[in-house]
Every structure is written in structure tokens, then in C-alpha cells.
Design a protein around this motif. Structure first.
Motif, PDB file in Angstrom:
ATOM      1  N   ILE A  36      51.371 -24.877 -26.123  1.00  0.00           N
ATOM      2  CA  ILE A  36      50.051 -24.625 -26.686  1.00  0.00           C
ATOM      3  C   ILE A  36      50.201 -23.575 -27.780  1.00  0.00           C
ATOM      4  O   ILE A  36      50.818 -22.531 -27.569  1.00  0.00           O
ATOM      5  N   LEU A  37      49.637 -23.857 -28.924  1.00  0.00           N
ATOM      6  CA  LEU A  37      49.639 -22.909 -30.027  1.00  0.00           C
ATOM      7  C   LEU A  37      48.440 -21.966 -29.898  1.00  0.00           C
ATOM      8  O   LEU A  37      47.524 -22.201 -29.113  1.00  0.00           O
ATOM      9  N   LYS A  38      48.453 -20.918 -30.689  1.00  0.00           N
ATOM     10  CA  LYS A  38      47.414 -19.896 -30.594  1.00  0.00           C
ATOM     11  C   LYS A  38      46.012 -20.477 -30.766  1.00  0.00           C
ATOM     12  O   LYS A  38      45.102 -20.163 -29.986  1.00  0.00           O
ATOM     13  N   ALA A  39      45.803 -21.324 -31.763  1.00  0.00           N
ATOM     14  CA  ALA A  39      44.479 -21.913 -31.990  1.00  0.00           C
ATOM     15  C   ALA A  39      44.041 -22.762 -30.794  1.00  0.00           C
ATOM     16  O   ALA A  39      42.859 -22.757 -30.420  1.00  0.00           O
ATOM     17  N   GLU A  40      44.971 -23.483 -30.197  1.00  0.00           N
ATOM     18  CA  GLU A  40      44.662 -24.303 -29.017  1.00  0.00           C
ATOM     19  C   GLU A  40      44.313 -23.415 -27.827  1.00  0.00           C
ATOM     20  O   GLU A  40      43.402 -23.729 -27.051  1.00  0.00           O
ATOM     21  N   SER A  63      57.856 -15.464 -24.201  1.00  0.00           N
ATOM     22  CA  SER A  63      59.066 -15.527 -25.029  1.00  0.00           C
ATOM     23  C   SER A  63      58.842 -14.936 -26.424  1.00  0.00           C
ATOM     24  O   SER A  63      59.800 -14.711 -27.158  1.00  0.00           O
ATOM     25  N   GLY A  64      57.589 -14.720 -26.796  1.00  0.00           N
ATOM     26  CA  GLY A  64      57.284 -14.142 -28.086  1.00  0.00           C
ATOM     27  C   GLY A  64      57.465 -15.084 -29.264  1.00  0.00           C
ATOM     28  O   GLY A  64      57.549 -14.648 -30.409  1.00  0.00           O
ATOM     29  N   ASP A  65      57.471 -16.392 -29.005  1.00  0.00           N
ATOM     30  CA  ASP A  65      57.681 -17.360 -30.081  1.00  0.00           C
ATOM     31  C   ASP A  65      56.381 -18.009 -30.566  1.00  0.00           C
ATOM     32  O   ASP A  65      56.403 -19.020 -31.247  1.00  0.00           O
ATOM     33  N   SER A  66      55.256 -17.423 -30.194  1.00  0.00           N
ATOM     34  CA  SER A  66      53.919 -17.916 -30.577  1.00  0.00           C
ATOM     35  C   SER A  66      53.610 -19.293 -30.005  1.00  0.00           C
ATOM     36  O   SER A  66      52.831 -20.051 -30.575  1.00  0.00           O
ATOM     37  N   LYS A  67      54.225 -19.594 -28.871  1.00  0.00           N
ATOM     38  CA  LYS A  67      53.971 -20.844 -28.154  1.00  0.00           C
ATOM     39  C   LYS A  67      53.838 -20.521 -26.666  1.00  0.00           C
ATOM     40  O   LYS A  67      54.607 -19.736 -26.130  1.00  0.00           O
ATOM     41  N   ILE A  68      52.868 -21.142 -26.032  1.00  0.00           N
ATOM     42  CA  ILE A  68      52.703 -20.984 -24.590  1.00  0.00           C
ATOM     43  C   ILE A  68      53.159 -22.279 -23.940  1.00  0.00           C
ATOM     44  O   ILE A  68      52.570 -23.336 -24.161  1.00  0.00           O
ATOM     45  N   PHE A  69      54.221 -22.180 -23.158  1.00  0.00           N
ATOM     46  CA  PHE A  69      54.745 -23.331 -22.439  1.00  0.00           C
ATOM     47  C   PHE A  69      54.068 -23.419 -21.070  1.00  0.00           C
ATOM     48  O   PHE A  69      53.369 -22.492 -20.650  1.00  0.00           O
TER      49      PHE A  69
END
Length: 86
Positions: A36-40, A63-69
Motif C-alpha cells: 500500500i502506498l501513502k495515498a492508498e 522498512s522505511g521504503d514508503s510502502k506498507i506490506f
């Protein structure tokens, strides 16, 4: 490894909650990218851009990669809803 992880997560949140969180995650994951990206995330959580929304997003994004797994999402939601301590 994956089976151990799934068992561990199921133990923490319970099977019913795990299935529900998975479905919510899949709906938020536009394009079926696996994250999931920040906007999502903001849309899912009904958040507007701002300091606290950014802090919440980064609390989930371990993880700090701007993605939520999925694992980030499950553990983050568990912490927010306090199901991990039950």
C-alpha cells in the motif's frame, strides 16, 4: 519460513481478524502490487495529509521504503486495535 510467519500472525491476531485484515489490505492495494502506498493508506484510514498522518504512515512502514506490506499492515492494525495484547 512463510508457514511459520502465518502461524505466528494468526496466533497474535486470530484467524478471523487475520482474514479480515487481509481483505482490507487487498482492497486498499490498488493494482495488486503487494503493498500500500501513502495515498492508498490515507484513503483507507480516511486521513488528510499532515504531520500526524505522516507519522502514522511511518509507524506502519517499518522498512522505511514508503510502502506498507501485508505484515506491516497486520502488525500496525493490531497495535492500533490492541488485539495483540489479548
Amino acid at each position: 519460513y512463510l508457514y511459520k510467519y502465518i502461524f505466528f500472525v494468526e496466533y497474535i491476531v486470530g484467524q478471523e481478524q487475520l482474514e479480515g485484515l487481509y481483505m482490507v489490505f487487498k482492497q486498499a492495494d490498488k493494482g495488486n502490487k503487494g503493498h500500500i502506498l501513502k495515498a492508498e493508506f490515507y484513503a483507507l484510514m480516511n486521513l488528510k495529509e499532515g504531520k500526524y498522518s505522516e507519522q502514522l504512515f511511518h509507524a506502519f512502514d517499518t522498512s522505511g521504503d514508503s510502502k506498507i506490506f501485508l505484515d506491516d499492515f497486520i502488525f500496525g492494525m493490531s497495535a492500533l486495535t490492541d488485539t495483540a495484547s489479548r
